[in-house]
Design an enzyme around this catalytic site. Structure first.
Site, PDB file in Angstrom:
ATOM      1  N   HIS A 104       0.839  -1.190   0.000  1.00  0.00           N
ATOM      2  CA  HIS A 104       0.000   0.000   0.000  1.00  0.00           C
ATOM      3  C   HIS A 104       0.882   1.252   0.000  1.00  0.00           C
ATOM      4  O   HIS A 104       1.808   1.357   0.807  1.00  0.00           O
ATOM      5  CB  HIS A 104      -0.894   0.031   1.245  1.00  0.00           C
ATOM      6  CG  HIS A 104      -1.690  -1.216   1.447  1.00  0.00           C
ATOM      7  ND1 HIS A 104      -2.086  -1.638   2.687  1.00  0.00           N
ATOM      8  CD2 HIS A 104      -2.164  -2.143   0.559  1.00  0.00           C
ATOM      9  CE1 HIS A 104      -2.777  -2.768   2.573  1.00  0.00           C
ATOM     10  NE2 HIS A 104      -2.833  -3.091   1.291  1.00  0.00           N
ATOM     11  N   TYR A 153       3.426   2.008  13.628  1.00  0.00           N
ATOM     12  CA  TYR A 153       3.833   3.054  12.691  1.00  0.00           C
ATOM     13  C   TYR A 153       3.209   4.400  13.058  1.00  0.00           C
ATOM     14  O   TYR A 153       2.041   4.494  13.394  1.00  0.00           O
ATOM     15  CB  TYR A 153       3.502   2.679  11.240  1.00  0.00           C
ATOM     16  CG  TYR A 153       2.078   2.287  10.948  1.00  0.00           C
ATOM     17  CD1 TYR A 153       1.202   3.173  10.331  1.00  0.00           C
ATOM     18  CD2 TYR A 153       1.604   1.014  11.269  1.00  0.00           C
ATOM     19  CE1 TYR A 153      -0.104   2.812  10.037  1.00  0.00           C
ATOM     20  CE2 TYR A 153       0.299   0.642  10.963  1.00  0.00           C
ATOM     21  CZ  TYR A 153      -0.546   1.544  10.355  1.00  0.00           C
ATOM     22  OH  TYR A 153      -1.839   1.192  10.060  1.00  0.00           O
TER      23      TYR A 153
END
Length: 475
Positions: free
Chosen positions: A71, A134
């Site tokens: 992605h 993240y």
């Protein structure tokens, strides 16, 4: 977990531009371990620009072989592992020469990777109970542009530790397109504000119809109007060039003009600066020699203290202070600007043709600066690694007075320069019945800092010759 304790914080560049691996110091004993997963001061010192994270996400994976991606989102990520271990694969899905480039590595709690906007991100877990962490610098938006790549793409040819047919993959990830069908992520946009002004038109000529450059006039984006903060999806922009300004220096001395000058040059700029600072955008602001009183002997440097004389200069000085609050800023300090349309050069050329013998001031000294040169300098600064800050940008060469320049215009136009008479500034405005702004007598700006940053401008006199030649018949 066979991770190394006590190693220093280091960064390692990868084969994908902007994709950087970090070794993180991990401190442990028989009880477990501790690390600073993200530490602003240390990371920026190590060379990672402050990317402005706004959200922290964790993806927990139960089983070995869980595979996610590829992605590419329109924001930056700082990826690490809290527990477990992953095999990570990153593919550059940005427009440009490195489109399709691949980088792979393993991450455990002692490593992290900075993933720039538009680089496709994917991973496969190598241990059970892996927590993938993240930081991102934008919030998810349904209107943002994303790109995806199939995990089994033959061109990327990623060697997964566990074959894809043996692992858990979502149906959505299995159906992503091959590289030949991927829509590349375009670069962030540059916004030129004040695109219908003299400098704005020069910037249009500089950037042309590049898809990444957007032009805004006052009709389409008024920086003094309410709601500026929501007028654009600002995270899609990397650079704002503020070419809008109130420049009527004499009218600024009137009550009405003072209001307009402060609104355009200070209030509107304050709103822009807030947006740029909040979204990590480079703000390019154009300033003026009028921030100085003109009493210095010799050229003004970027470090000289400001001391504006009139309202216009005061608003530009205030604007400089505001622009400097933006972490990523370029302030272009210039003087005696000449662009297309009505200006001092075109006025002198018309007077010469009409047989008029003007009186021109000879006690103001500086250099002409053509808007095309300012536009080029802005592009050079924005596309280089030049440190953020203030840069003087004017024409090069020996400073001249307005009187000297007027004589040059007459001579280059085929007229007798002796028709131009010299007069002092005080004498010139002695009979004026309207407001008159004080002018700095010395407007010469040092170009040394700009030249060190490889930003150079032509000799002002040579540019004057070229301008008159190209405008012949139109003046």
């Amino acid at each position: 977990m066979a991770t190394e304790f006590g190693k220093p914080l280091t960064r390692t560049e990868t084969t994908i531009p902007g994709l950087v691996v970090f070794d993180l110091p991990l401190h442990g004993d028989s009880r477990g371990w501790f690390k600073e997963n993200w530490q602003h001061e240390k990371m920026t010192t190590a060379g990672l620009e402050d990317f402005g994270p706004v959200q922290n996400n964790i993806s927990f994976n139960d089983a070995v072989g869980t595979t996610r991606g590829i992605h590419a989102e329109p924001w930056d990520k700082f990826v690490s592992v809290a527990t477990g271990r992953i095999f990570g694969a990153w593919v550059d899905l940005r427009e440009g020469d490195t489109f399709g480039a691949v980088f792979t590595t393993e991450l455990d709690p002692s490593k992290a990777i900075y993933v720039p906007r538009g680089v496709g991100n994917s991973y496969q877990t190598l241990e059970p109970d892996t927590a993938y962490v993240y930081l991102v610098n934008d919030h998810w938006s349904p209107t943002a542009s994303y790109s995806f790549l199939n995990l089994a793409d033959e061109t990327a040819n990623i060697t997964w530790p566990i074959p894809l047919e043996q692992v858990e993959i979502s149906a959505k990830d299995k159906n992503h397109p091959r590289l030949s069908d991927v829509t590349p992520i375009p670069p962030k946009k540059t916004l030129v504000i004040g695109a219908d002004g003299q400098l704005g038109r020069a910037l249009r000529a500089e950037y042309g119809d590049k898809a990444s450059v957007e032009y805004a006039t006052r009709d389409t984006l008024d920086i003094t109007a309410p709601g500026l903060g929501t007028a654009r999806r600002w995270r899609d922009y990397d650079i704002i060039i503020n070419a809008a300004a109130y420049t009527a220096v004499d009218t600024a001395e009137t009550p009405e003009g003072r209001t307009y000058a402060w609104a355009a040059n200070v209030t509107g700029l304050t709103a822009l600066a807030s947006i740029a600072a909040g979204h990590g955008i480079i703000l390019v602001h154009v300033s003026s020699d009028y921030v100085f009183d003109g009493t210095k002997t010799g050229e003004y440097t970027e470090e000289d203290p400001i001391c504006p004389l009139g309202v216009y200069g005061q608003t530009k000085a205030a604007g400089d202070a505001i622009a400097q609050t933006v972490p990523r800023h370029y302030i272009i300090r210039t003087s005696w600007v000449i662009g297309d349309g009505n200006n001092f050069i075109s006025t002198m050329a018309r007077l010469a043709e009409k047989g008029i013998d003007p009186k021109v001031v000879n006690d103001q000294v500086g250099r002409l600066t053509f808007t095309s040169d300012i536009a080029t300098a802005i592009d050079q600064l924005c596309t280089s690694d030049a440190p953020y800050g203030i840069y003087n940008v004017t024409g090069a060469g020996t400073p001249s007075s307005w009187y000297d320049i007027a004589r040059d215009v007459y001579r280059l136009s085929g007229h007798d320069p002796e028709r131009v008479s010299a007069v002092s500034t005080d004498e010139y405005f002695a009979t004026s019945t309207t407001a008159v702004a004080p002018r700095p007598r010395n407007s010469a700006l040092s170009l040394a800092k700009a030249q060190t940053a490889n930003v150079t401008t032509p000799d002002a006199h040579d540019s004057l010759i070229s301008y008159l030649e190209s405008a012949r018949g139109d003046l």
